[in-house]
Design an enzyme around this catalytic site. Structure first.
Site, mmCIF file in Angstrom:
data_model
loop_
_atom_site.group_PDB
_atom_site.id
_atom_site.type_symbol
_atom_site.label_atom_id
_atom_site.label_comp_id
_atom_site.label_asym_id
_atom_site.label_seq_id
_atom_site.Cartn_x
_atom_site.Cartn_y
_atom_site.Cartn_z
ATOM 1 N N LYS A 9 55.529 38.295 44.836
ATOM 2 C CA LYS A 9 56.066 39.328 43.844
ATOM 3 C C LYS A 9 57.231 39.905 43.950
ATOM 4 O O LYS A 9 57.749 40.533 45.273
ATOM 5 C CB LYS A 9 54.906 40.502 44.120
ATOM 6 N N LYS B 257 38.521 39.441 42.833
ATOM 7 C CA LYS B 257 38.691 40.375 43.826
ATOM 8 C C LYS B 257 37.283 40.098 44.645
ATOM 9 O O LYS B 257 36.310 40.344 44.111
ATOM 10 C CB LYS B 257 38.825 41.621 43.252
#
Ligand code: MG
Length: 379
Positions: free
Chosen positions: A275, A172
Protein backbone atom coordinates in the site's frame (compact mmCIF):
# COMPACT_ATOMS: atom_id res chain seq x y z
CA UNK A 1 15.70 -0.58 -10.83
CA UNK A 2 16.12 2.38 -13.15
CA UNK A 3 16.38 5.81 -11.54
CA UNK A 4 13.31 8.01 -11.59
CA UNK A 5 13.63 10.75 -14.18
CA UNK A 6 13.97 14.21 -12.54
CA UNK A 7 10.95 16.50 -12.94
CA UNK A 8 11.08 20.32 -13.06
CA UNK A 9 10.12 21.71 -9.62
CA UNK A 10 6.95 23.76 -9.34
CA UNK A 11 6.51 26.99 -7.35
CA UNK A 12 4.03 26.26 -4.58
CA UNK A 13 2.00 29.17 -3.17
CA UNK A 14 -0.23 27.26 -0.73
CA UNK A 15 -1.06 23.82 0.58
CA UNK A 16 -4.65 23.05 1.60
CA UNK A 17 -5.70 20.19 3.88
CA UNK A 18 -9.30 19.29 3.07
CA UNK A 19 -11.51 16.84 4.98
CA UNK A 20 -14.73 15.56 3.44
CA UNK A 21 -17.08 12.86 4.79
CA UNK A 22 -18.33 10.40 2.17
CA UNK A 23 -21.01 7.69 2.58
CA UNK A 24 -20.04 4.12 1.62
CA UNK A 25 -22.25 2.54 -1.03
CA UNK A 26 -21.98 -0.80 0.87
CA UNK A 27 -21.04 -0.95 4.59
CA UNK A 28 -17.77 -2.81 5.20
CA UNK A 29 -17.20 -4.87 8.36
CA UNK A 30 -13.77 -5.99 9.53
CA UNK A 31 -12.70 -7.36 12.91
CA UNK A 32 -12.28 -3.73 14.06
CA UNK A 33 -15.59 -2.12 13.06
CA UNK A 34 -18.42 -1.69 10.57
CA UNK A 35 -17.88 1.38 8.44
CA UNK A 36 -20.78 3.20 6.80
CA UNK A 37 -18.95 6.40 5.92
CA UNK A 38 -15.37 7.50 5.63
CA UNK A 39 -13.73 10.82 6.40
CA UNK A 40 -11.29 11.51 3.57
CA UNK A 41 -8.30 13.84 3.98
CA UNK A 42 -7.04 15.43 0.78
CA UNK A 43 -3.86 17.39 0.23
CA UNK A 44 -4.21 20.13 -2.39
CA UNK A 45 -1.04 21.80 -3.62
CA UNK A 46 -1.57 25.14 -5.38
CA UNK A 47 1.45 25.86 -7.54
CA UNK A 48 1.88 28.51 -10.23
CA UNK A 49 2.43 25.90 -12.97
CA UNK A 50 -0.36 23.46 -11.97
CA UNK A 51 -2.41 22.21 -9.04
CA UNK A 52 -1.81 18.84 -7.42
CA UNK A 53 -4.09 16.52 -5.47
CA UNK A 54 -3.59 13.50 -3.23
CA UNK A 55 -5.78 11.43 -0.94
CA UNK A 56 -4.32 10.50 2.45
CA UNK A 57 -5.24 6.89 3.30
CA UNK A 58 -5.38 7.43 7.08
CA UNK A 59 -8.75 6.42 8.51
CA UNK A 60 -11.05 7.84 11.19
CA UNK A 61 -9.70 5.54 13.91
CA UNK A 62 -6.26 3.99 14.59
CA UNK A 63 -7.58 0.40 14.20
CA UNK A 64 -5.54 -0.56 11.11
CA UNK A 65 -2.59 1.81 11.56
CA UNK A 66 -1.66 4.34 14.28
CA UNK A 67 -2.30 7.34 12.00
CA UNK A 68 -5.79 8.84 11.75
CA UNK A 69 -7.30 11.66 9.70
CA UNK A 70 -6.86 13.89 12.78
CA UNK A 71 -3.20 13.00 13.43
CA UNK A 72 -2.31 13.24 9.74
CA UNK A 73 -3.91 16.70 9.57
CA UNK A 74 -1.96 17.85 12.65
CA UNK A 75 1.37 16.40 11.49
CA UNK A 76 0.96 17.85 8.00
CA UNK A 77 0.01 21.32 9.28
CA UNK A 78 2.53 21.54 12.14
CA UNK A 79 5.52 19.55 10.87
CA UNK A 80 5.52 18.28 7.28
CA UNK A 81 4.27 21.39 5.45
CA UNK A 82 6.66 23.65 7.46
CA UNK A 83 9.53 21.25 6.54
CA UNK A 84 8.46 21.54 2.92
CA UNK A 85 8.43 25.36 3.06
CA UNK A 86 11.94 25.27 4.58
CA UNK A 87 13.25 22.94 1.86
CA UNK A 88 12.39 21.63 -1.61
CA UNK A 89 8.67 22.47 -1.52
CA UNK A 90 7.99 21.96 -5.23
CA UNK A 91 10.00 18.81 -5.93
CA UNK A 92 8.48 15.47 -4.85
CA UNK A 93 11.65 13.32 -4.90
CA UNK A 94 13.68 15.94 -2.95
CA UNK A 95 10.75 16.41 -0.57
CA UNK A 96 10.68 12.62 -0.03
CA UNK A 97 14.20 12.88 1.44
CA UNK A 98 13.48 16.07 3.42
CA UNK A 99 10.42 14.53 5.12
CA UNK A 100 12.56 11.74 6.64
CA UNK A 101 13.38 14.35 9.33
CA UNK A 102 9.96 13.41 10.80
CA UNK A 103 9.79 9.86 12.13
CA UNK A 104 6.81 7.68 11.26
CA UNK A 105 3.58 9.14 9.82
CA UNK A 106 4.03 7.44 6.42
CA UNK A 107 0.44 8.16 5.34
CA UNK A 108 0.72 11.91 5.96
CA UNK A 109 4.11 12.03 4.20
CA UNK A 110 2.83 10.01 1.25
CA UNK A 111 -0.06 12.41 0.68
CA UNK A 112 2.07 15.57 0.68
CA UNK A 113 4.69 14.01 -1.59
CA UNK A 114 2.05 12.75 -4.02
CA UNK A 115 0.23 16.09 -4.23
CA UNK A 116 3.52 17.80 -5.14
CA UNK A 117 4.35 15.06 -7.67
CA UNK A 118 0.86 15.39 -9.15
CA UNK A 119 1.43 19.14 -9.71
CA UNK A 120 4.88 18.51 -11.20
CA UNK A 121 3.61 15.80 -13.54
CA UNK A 122 0.61 17.92 -14.62
CA UNK A 123 2.94 20.83 -15.35
CA UNK A 124 4.84 18.69 -17.89
CA UNK A 125 1.82 16.66 -19.09
CA UNK A 126 3.06 13.27 -17.87
CA UNK A 127 1.17 10.50 -16.10
CA UNK A 128 2.18 9.15 -12.69
CA UNK A 129 1.98 5.60 -14.03
CA UNK A 130 4.29 6.39 -16.96
CA UNK A 131 6.77 8.21 -14.72
CA UNK A 132 6.93 5.31 -12.22
CA UNK A 133 7.58 2.83 -15.04
CA UNK A 134 4.20 1.08 -15.18
CA UNK A 135 3.93 -1.46 -18.00
CA UNK A 136 0.27 -2.55 -17.83
CA UNK A 137 -2.47 -0.57 -19.60
CA UNK A 138 -5.21 -2.23 -17.56
CA UNK A 139 -5.42 -4.47 -14.50
CA UNK A 140 -7.99 -6.90 -13.03
CA UNK A 141 -10.21 -5.80 -10.14
CA UNK A 142 -10.10 -7.55 -6.77
CA UNK A 143 -13.00 -7.30 -4.33
CA UNK A 144 -12.88 -7.22 -0.52
CA UNK A 145 -15.74 -8.90 1.35
CA UNK A 146 -16.57 -7.93 4.92
CA UNK A 147 -17.10 -10.14 7.97
CA UNK A 148 -20.65 -11.51 8.06
CA UNK A 149 -22.41 -13.01 11.07
CA UNK A 150 -24.70 -14.83 8.63
CA UNK A 151 -22.83 -17.21 6.25
CA UNK A 152 -25.60 -16.83 3.66
CA UNK A 153 -24.90 -13.08 3.55
CA UNK A 154 -21.22 -13.78 2.77
CA UNK A 155 -22.19 -15.99 -0.19
CA UNK A 156 -24.61 -13.33 -1.43
CA UNK A 157 -21.91 -10.66 -1.20
CA UNK A 158 -19.50 -12.95 -3.08
CA UNK A 159 -22.09 -13.44 -5.84
CA UNK A 160 -22.58 -9.68 -6.10
CA UNK A 161 -18.83 -9.00 -6.33
CA UNK A 162 -18.29 -11.72 -8.96
CA UNK A 163 -21.27 -10.46 -10.97
CA UNK A 164 -19.72 -6.98 -10.92
CA UNK A 165 -16.52 -8.40 -12.43
CA UNK A 166 -14.28 -9.25 -9.46
CA UNK A 167 -11.19 -11.22 -10.51
CA UNK A 168 -10.65 -12.41 -6.93
CA UNK A 169 -12.34 -12.31 -3.56
CA UNK A 170 -10.50 -11.24 -0.40
CA UNK A 171 -12.51 -12.15 2.67
CA UNK A 172 -12.19 -10.59 6.12
CA UNK A 173 -11.90 -13.27 8.81
CA UNK A 174 -11.67 -13.42 12.62
CA UNK A 175 -11.27 -16.20 15.21
CA UNK A 176 -14.33 -18.48 15.07
CA UNK A 177 -15.38 -16.90 11.77
CA UNK A 178 -12.73 -18.19 9.37
CA UNK A 179 -12.64 -21.90 8.53
CA UNK A 180 -16.38 -22.63 8.26
CA UNK A 181 -17.34 -19.54 6.24
CA UNK A 182 -14.38 -20.00 3.89
CA UNK A 183 -15.12 -23.69 3.34
CA UNK A 184 -18.71 -22.75 2.49
CA UNK A 185 -17.52 -19.98 0.20
CA UNK A 186 -15.09 -22.28 -1.62
CA UNK A 187 -17.84 -24.82 -2.16
CA UNK A 188 -20.19 -22.07 -3.37
CA UNK A 189 -17.87 -20.36 -5.88
CA UNK A 190 -15.95 -23.47 -7.05
CA UNK A 191 -12.24 -24.15 -7.33
CA UNK A 192 -11.48 -21.66 -10.10
CA UNK A 193 -12.17 -18.46 -8.15
CA UNK A 194 -9.10 -16.84 -6.62
CA UNK A 195 -9.69 -16.52 -2.86
CA UNK A 196 -7.67 -14.66 -0.22
CA UNK A 197 -8.37 -14.15 3.49
CA UNK A 198 -7.40 -11.20 5.68
CA UNK A 199 -7.46 -11.53 9.48
CA UNK A 200 -6.13 -8.02 10.23
CA UNK A 201 -3.97 -9.48 13.01
CA UNK A 202 -6.88 -10.93 14.99
CA UNK A 203 -5.53 -14.45 15.74
CA UNK A 204 -3.11 -15.28 18.60
CA UNK A 205 -0.20 -17.70 18.26
CA UNK A 206 -0.60 -18.71 21.95
CA UNK A 207 -4.17 -19.94 21.43
CA UNK A 208 -4.40 -23.59 20.24
CA UNK A 209 -7.95 -23.04 18.91
CA UNK A 210 -6.75 -20.12 16.84
CA UNK A 211 -3.86 -22.15 15.43
CA UNK A 212 -6.18 -25.07 14.62
CA UNK A 213 -8.59 -22.81 12.77
CA UNK A 214 -5.76 -21.25 10.74
CA UNK A 215 -4.40 -24.73 9.92
CA UNK A 216 -7.88 -25.73 8.69
CA UNK A 217 -7.68 -22.94 6.12
CA UNK A 218 -4.99 -24.91 4.27
CA UNK A 219 -7.74 -27.08 2.75
CA UNK A 220 -9.56 -24.07 1.27
CA UNK A 221 -6.91 -23.35 -1.35
CA UNK A 222 -6.28 -19.69 -0.57
CA UNK A 223 -3.89 -17.68 -2.74
CA UNK A 224 -2.63 -16.26 0.55
CA UNK A 225 -3.57 -15.79 4.21
CA UNK A 226 -3.10 -12.12 5.09
CA UNK A 227 -1.96 -10.85 8.48
CA UNK A 228 -3.11 -13.80 10.63
CA UNK A 229 -1.24 -12.58 13.74
CA UNK A 230 -0.61 -9.18 15.31
CA UNK A 231 1.69 -6.90 13.30
CA UNK A 232 4.31 -7.01 16.08
CA UNK A 233 4.42 -10.84 16.18
CA UNK A 234 6.84 -11.45 13.34
CA UNK A 235 8.57 -14.40 15.02
CA UNK A 236 5.20 -16.04 15.72
CA UNK A 237 4.22 -15.37 12.12
CA UNK A 238 7.44 -17.00 10.91
CA UNK A 239 6.67 -20.11 13.02
CA UNK A 240 3.12 -20.19 11.67
CA UNK A 241 4.40 -19.86 8.09
CA UNK A 242 6.45 -23.02 8.59
CA UNK A 243 3.34 -24.94 9.75
CA UNK A 244 1.00 -23.91 6.92
CA UNK A 245 1.08 -24.63 3.21
CA UNK A 246 -0.92 -21.44 2.48
CA UNK A 247 1.52 -18.54 1.90
CA UNK A 248 1.40 -15.85 4.60
CA UNK A 249 0.86 -12.33 3.31
CA UNK A 250 1.92 -9.35 5.43
CA UNK A 251 0.19 -5.98 5.39
CA UNK A 252 0.15 -3.83 8.56
CA UNK A 253 3.80 -4.23 9.73
CA UNK A 254 5.46 -3.45 6.39
CA UNK A 255 5.76 0.33 6.71
CA UNK A 256 9.14 0.65 4.97
CA UNK A 257 11.75 -1.15 2.89
CA UNK A 258 13.62 -1.92 6.13
CA UNK A 259 10.56 -3.51 7.71
CA UNK A 260 10.17 -5.68 4.59
CA UNK A 261 13.81 -6.79 4.77
CA UNK A 262 13.42 -7.79 8.44
CA UNK A 263 10.18 -9.72 7.87
CA UNK A 264 11.62 -11.58 4.87
CA UNK A 265 14.85 -12.39 6.76
CA UNK A 266 12.75 -13.90 9.59
CA UNK A 267 10.73 -16.01 7.18
CA UNK A 268 7.51 -14.20 8.17
CA UNK A 269 6.57 -12.77 4.79
CA UNK A 270 5.73 -15.03 1.84
CA UNK A 271 3.61 -12.46 -0.02
CA UNK A 272 3.43 -8.66 0.33
CA UNK A 273 0.31 -6.52 0.30
CA UNK A 274 1.80 -3.22 -0.88
CA UNK A 275 0.00 0.00 0.00
CA UNK A 276 1.78 3.16 -1.14
CA UNK A 277 0.33 5.21 1.74
CA UNK A 278 1.57 2.71 4.33
CA UNK A 279 5.19 2.61 3.04
CA UNK A 280 5.51 6.41 2.89
CA UNK A 281 4.56 7.20 -0.67
CA UNK A 282 4.67 6.32 -4.32
CA UNK A 283 8.45 6.67 -4.65
CA UNK A 284 8.92 4.30 -1.70
CA UNK A 285 6.30 1.91 -3.12
CA UNK A 286 8.24 1.71 -6.38
CA UNK A 287 11.40 0.85 -4.43
CA UNK A 288 9.57 -1.82 -2.38
CA UNK A 289 8.14 -3.30 -5.58
CA UNK A 290 11.64 -3.42 -7.10
CA UNK A 291 13.02 -5.15 -4.00
CA UNK A 292 10.21 -7.74 -4.13
CA UNK A 293 11.19 -8.48 -7.74
CA UNK A 294 14.84 -8.99 -6.68
CA UNK A 295 13.76 -11.30 -3.85
CA UNK A 296 11.24 -13.18 -6.00
CA UNK A 297 8.60 -12.22 -3.41
CA UNK A 298 5.02 -12.13 -4.75
CA UNK A 299 3.51 -8.65 -4.33
CA UNK A 300 0.13 -7.08 -5.01
CA UNK A 301 -1.46 -3.68 -4.30
CA UNK A 302 -3.91 -3.41 -1.41
CA UNK A 303 -6.56 -0.74 -0.93
CA UNK A 304 -7.54 1.46 1.99
CA UNK A 305 -11.13 2.13 1.02
CA UNK A 306 -10.04 4.95 -1.26
CA UNK A 307 -12.26 7.21 -3.33
CA UNK A 308 -11.82 7.28 -7.10
CA UNK A 309 -9.02 9.81 -6.59
CA UNK A 310 -7.01 7.41 -4.43
CA UNK A 311 -7.81 4.46 -6.67
CA UNK A 312 -6.44 6.34 -9.69
CA UNK A 313 -3.15 6.90 -7.83
CA UNK A 314 -2.97 3.25 -6.66
CA UNK A 315 -3.44 2.09 -10.25
CA UNK A 316 -0.06 3.64 -11.13
CA UNK A 317 1.60 1.15 -8.75
CA UNK A 318 -0.75 -1.75 -9.56
CA UNK A 319 0.35 -1.39 -13.21
CA UNK A 320 4.04 -1.98 -12.41
CA UNK A 321 5.34 -5.22 -13.97
CA UNK A 322 4.90 -8.66 -12.45
CA UNK A 323 2.17 -8.12 -9.85
CA UNK A 324 1.26 -11.54 -8.40
CA UNK A 325 -2.43 -10.97 -7.59
CA UNK A 326 -5.19 -8.53 -8.65
CA UNK A 327 -5.17 -5.23 -6.74
CA UNK A 328 -7.93 -4.08 -4.39
CA UNK A 329 -10.24 -2.22 -6.79
CA UNK A 330 -13.67 -3.33 -5.72
CA UNK A 331 -15.70 -3.51 -8.95
CA UNK A 332 -18.87 -2.48 -7.11
CA UNK A 333 -17.44 0.99 -6.37
CA UNK A 334 -17.24 2.16 -2.77
CA UNK A 335 -18.80 5.61 -2.46
CA UNK A 336 -22.05 7.22 -3.49
CA UNK A 337 -21.30 9.92 -4.44
CA UNK A 338 -17.61 9.36 -5.19
CA UNK A 339 -15.04 12.13 -5.30
CA UNK A 340 -13.88 11.16 -8.81
CA UNK A 341 -14.46 8.50 -11.45
CA UNK A 342 -14.41 5.28 -9.38
CA UNK A 343 -12.13 3.38 -11.84
CA UNK A 344 -14.48 0.42 -12.41
CA UNK A 345 -13.78 -2.49 -14.78
CA UNK A 346 -14.87 -2.28 -18.40
CA UNK A 347 -16.62 -4.97 -20.45
CA UNK A 348 -13.34 -6.93 -20.58
CA UNK A 349 -13.27 -7.07 -16.76
CA UNK A 350 -10.18 -4.85 -16.58
CA UNK A 351 -9.70 -1.40 -15.05
CA UNK A 352 -7.88 1.04 -17.35
CA UNK A 353 -4.77 2.62 -15.84
CA UNK A 354 -5.13 6.43 -16.07
CA UNK A 355 -3.03 7.97 -18.83
CA UNK A 356 -3.87 11.64 -18.19
CA UNK A 357 -1.41 14.03 -16.55
CA UNK A 358 -0.47 13.37 -12.92
CA UNK A 359 -2.58 10.80 -11.09
CA UNK A 360 -5.17 11.20 -13.85
CA UNK A 361 -8.07 12.35 -11.66
CA UNK A 362 -9.23 15.46 -9.79
CA UNK A 363 -11.95 15.71 -7.14
CA UNK A 364 -15.47 16.76 -8.15
CA UNK A 365 -15.93 20.31 -6.76
CA UNK A 366 -19.62 19.58 -6.06
CA UNK A 367 -18.68 16.71 -3.71
CA UNK A 368 -16.09 18.94 -2.00
CA UNK A 369 -18.64 21.70 -1.30
CA UNK A 370 -18.89 22.21 2.45
CA UNK A 371 -15.63 20.36 3.20
CA UNK A 372 -13.42 21.61 6.04
CA UNK A 373 -10.33 23.38 4.63
CA UNK A 374 -7.12 24.24 6.49
CA UNK A 375 -5.06 26.60 4.33
CA UNK A 376 -1.28 26.68 4.79
CA UNK A 377 0.03 29.61 2.70
CA UNK A 378 3.68 30.09 1.84
CA UNK A 379 5.18 31.86 4.89
MG1 MG B 1 -4.98 -6.28 5.12
Amino acid sequence: MSLLEPLPPVTVDAVELITVHLPLATPLTSVAATRRERPVLLVHVIAREAEGWAECVAEATPAYHPETVATATDVLRDHLVPLAWAGPTGDGPALHEALTAVRGHPMAKAALELAVLDAQLRAVGRSLAGWLGATEAAVPAGAALGLHADPVALLAEADAALAAGAARLRVKIAPGRAADPLRALREHVGDDVLLQADANGSFRAEDPDHLAELAALDEVGLACLEQPLAPEDLTGTARLARRLTTPICLDEPITSLGALEAAVALGACGVLCLKPGRVGGWIAARAVHARCAELGLPVWVGGMLETGLGRAANLAVAALPGMALPPDLDPRGRFAPDLADPCLPGADGLVAVPTGPGIGAVPDPAVLAGAAVTRCPRP
